[in-house]
Design an enzyme around this catalytic site. Structure first.
Site, PDB file in Angstrom:
ATOM      1  N   ASP A 116      -2.504 -10.639 -23.945  1.00  0.00           N
ATOM      2  CA  ASP A 116      -2.078 -10.917 -22.577  1.00  0.00           C
ATOM      3  C   ASP A 116      -0.695 -10.345 -22.345  1.00  0.00           C
ATOM      4  O   ASP A 116       0.067 -10.101 -23.287  1.00  0.00           O
ATOM      5  CB  ASP A 116      -2.059 -12.424 -22.323  1.00  0.00           C
ATOM      6  CG  ASP A 116      -0.923 -13.117 -23.062  1.00  0.00           C
ATOM      7  OD1 ASP A 116       0.042 -13.562 -22.406  1.00  0.00           O
ATOM      8  OD2 ASP A 116      -0.992 -13.198 -24.310  1.00  0.00           O
ATOM      9  N   GLY A 168       3.854 -10.791 -28.680  1.00  0.00           N
ATOM     10  CA  GLY A 168       2.659 -10.857 -27.836  1.00  0.00           C
ATOM     11  C   GLY A 168       2.189  -9.485 -27.422  1.00  0.00           C
ATOM     12  O   GLY A 168       2.403  -8.490 -28.121  1.00  0.00           O
ATOM     13  N   GLU A 169       1.504  -9.408 -26.274  1.00  0.00           N
ATOM     14  CA  GLU A 169       1.053  -8.138 -25.700  1.00  0.00           C
ATOM     15  C   GLU A 169       0.106  -7.377 -26.622  1.00  0.00           C
ATOM     16  O   GLU A 169       0.021  -6.149 -26.560  1.00  0.00           O
ATOM     17  CB  GLU A 169       2.249  -7.260 -25.323  1.00  0.00           C
ATOM     18  CG  GLU A 169       3.168  -7.892 -24.304  1.00  0.00           C
ATOM     19  CD  GLU A 169       4.453  -7.122 -24.091  1.00  0.00           C
ATOM     20  OE1 GLU A 169       4.485  -5.899 -24.344  1.00  0.00           O
ATOM     21  OE2 GLU A 169       5.452  -7.740 -23.694  1.00  0.00           O
ATOM     22  N   GLY A 170      -0.589  -8.090 -27.496  1.00  0.00           N
ATOM     23  CA  GLY A 170      -1.581  -7.446 -28.340  1.00  0.00           C
ATOM     24  C   GLY A 170      -1.059  -6.854 -29.632  1.00  0.00           C
ATOM     25  O   GLY A 170      -1.841  -6.359 -30.449  1.00  0.00           O
TER      26      GLY A 170
END
Length: 371
Positions: free
Chosen positions: A179, A322-324
């Site tokens: 996300d 985060g962010e994959g």
């Protein structure tokens, strides 16, 4: 009322092929490296073979990172180290190649797809292909109001299903799901606490940028207040996502379930993906068999969700961005497991006549030694 019947997913989702997995295990026992010597790579190779329905397992050649983006009204309370409504800056960094996940994705040759579900900006601020599934601008402040209407929650859920279908139809053979959000770890923690029956303090983490103690206390209070609103709707997963989730979380839940329907393996990134997976497990109990946890993010809600689903993270490097990124770190491990399972040679079977010849030679040598 919603016209979406979530019960259908229970019937549509099958477990990865158990017979194929047993065949993969049998093949592994015949290979030159002893079974168990590769540790968890053995398990990963067998899991992937079952997911593909193929022995030997096929290489993962068309992976993709899919990131659902949104802003959360709860960020107005100062529960995040980033200012409320600023997720579009994070999206722009990913699209322009300046984020951590962009750098690693380039290195690994993996395309990144961003799907705007509820960014707090004008749609034209970002490329058209990013905003094609947007449901609304921002999600509501879940401590005092619903994140979404039930109609918006259904639209977001269906958007996630549609994105999963698009990826499967395009030949994507594995997805890293993450996300891009500001305030997203707060609704994620609420969902985990609600579904696991725990207190707010148990699931309140410090986020990707490590908020200070005062912000942590504000976050814990916000989660506690949102939990009060979540508990009455625990029996209706779509209503739960509408009440204390958000458009990005509803879309990720639909995406995860449809990936399981389409037999597309998924590596979960952080706490938001884990929370959506936990909601997905409530909807269809077989679905988690299609998912891996890429890494341990350090967020207590992620650990709680993964423990409830009996999913063990593949790596733990303390990555919190985060962010994959953490999920993408695990991709080479999965690809390595596939290569080893497919390409390690099997121990050559000894022909009967050769075995008899070896026994005769051993007898003669033994007799000579006795003389």
């Amino acid at each position: 009322m919603s016209s979406l019947n979530l019960d259908d997913f229970t019937d549509l989702i099958e477990r990865p092929d158990g017979g194929v997995r047993r065949d993969a295990e049998a093949r592994r026992e015949r290979q030159v490296v002893p079974p168990g010597a590769l540790g968890r790579l053995d398990e990963l190779g067998e899991w992937l073979a079952a997911a593909q329905g193929a022995v030997p397992v096929r290489p993962v050649e068309r992976p993709r990172v899919v990131l659902f983006a949104g802003d959360h009204g709860i960020a107005e309370l100062g529960v995040s180290a980033r200012p409320a409504g600023s997720a579009r800056e994070l999206v722009r960094a990913v699209l322009e190649g300046g984020s951590a996940v962009s750098v690693l994705a380039r290195r690994l040759g993996v395309p990144v797809r961003v799907v705007d579900m509820a960014l707090d900006c004008e749609p034209e601020a970002l490329p058209a292909e990013v905003g094609g599934h947007r449901v609304r601008r921002g999600s509501g402040r879940i401590d005092v109001a619903d994140a979404l209407s039930i109609e918006e929650a259904e639209a977001a859920f269906r958007a996630g299903v549609a994105v999963a279908d698009e990826e499967a139809d395009a030949g994507t053979d594995l997805v890293v799901l993450g996300d891009i959000s500001v305030g997203g770890t707060t609704p994620a923690a609420v969902l985990v606490a609600a579904l696991c029956g725990t207190d707010a303090s148990v699931v309140t983490g410090r986020g990707g940028r490590a908020i200070d103690d005062l912000a942590w206390m504000r976050k814990c209070a916000a989660i506690r207040d949102a939990l009060r609103r979540a508990r009455p709707v625990l029996g209706d997963q779509l209503q739960l996502l509408a009440t204390v989730g958000g458009a990005d979380l509803a879309a990720m839940t639909g995406f995860l379930l449809q990936c399981a329907v389409r037999k597309t393996p998924v590596i979960l990134d952080g706490v938001v993906a884990a929370a959506c997976a936990l909601v997905g497990q409530r909807i269809a109990f077989r679905a988690p068999d299609w998912w891996l946890a890429g890494h341990a993010s350090g967020e207590p809600a992620q650990a709680k969700a993964l423990d409830r689903m009996a999913i063990e993270p593949l790596v733990d490097q303390g990555v919190k961005v985060g962010e994959g990124l953490g999920g993408l770190l695990a991709l080479p491990l999965v690809q390595a497991a596939a290569s080893l399972a497919a390409e390690l040679p099997e121990v050559a079977e000894v022909k009967p006549e050769e075995a008899e010849k070896d026994e005769d030679e051993a007898f003669v040598e033994g007799a000579g030694e006795r003389e």
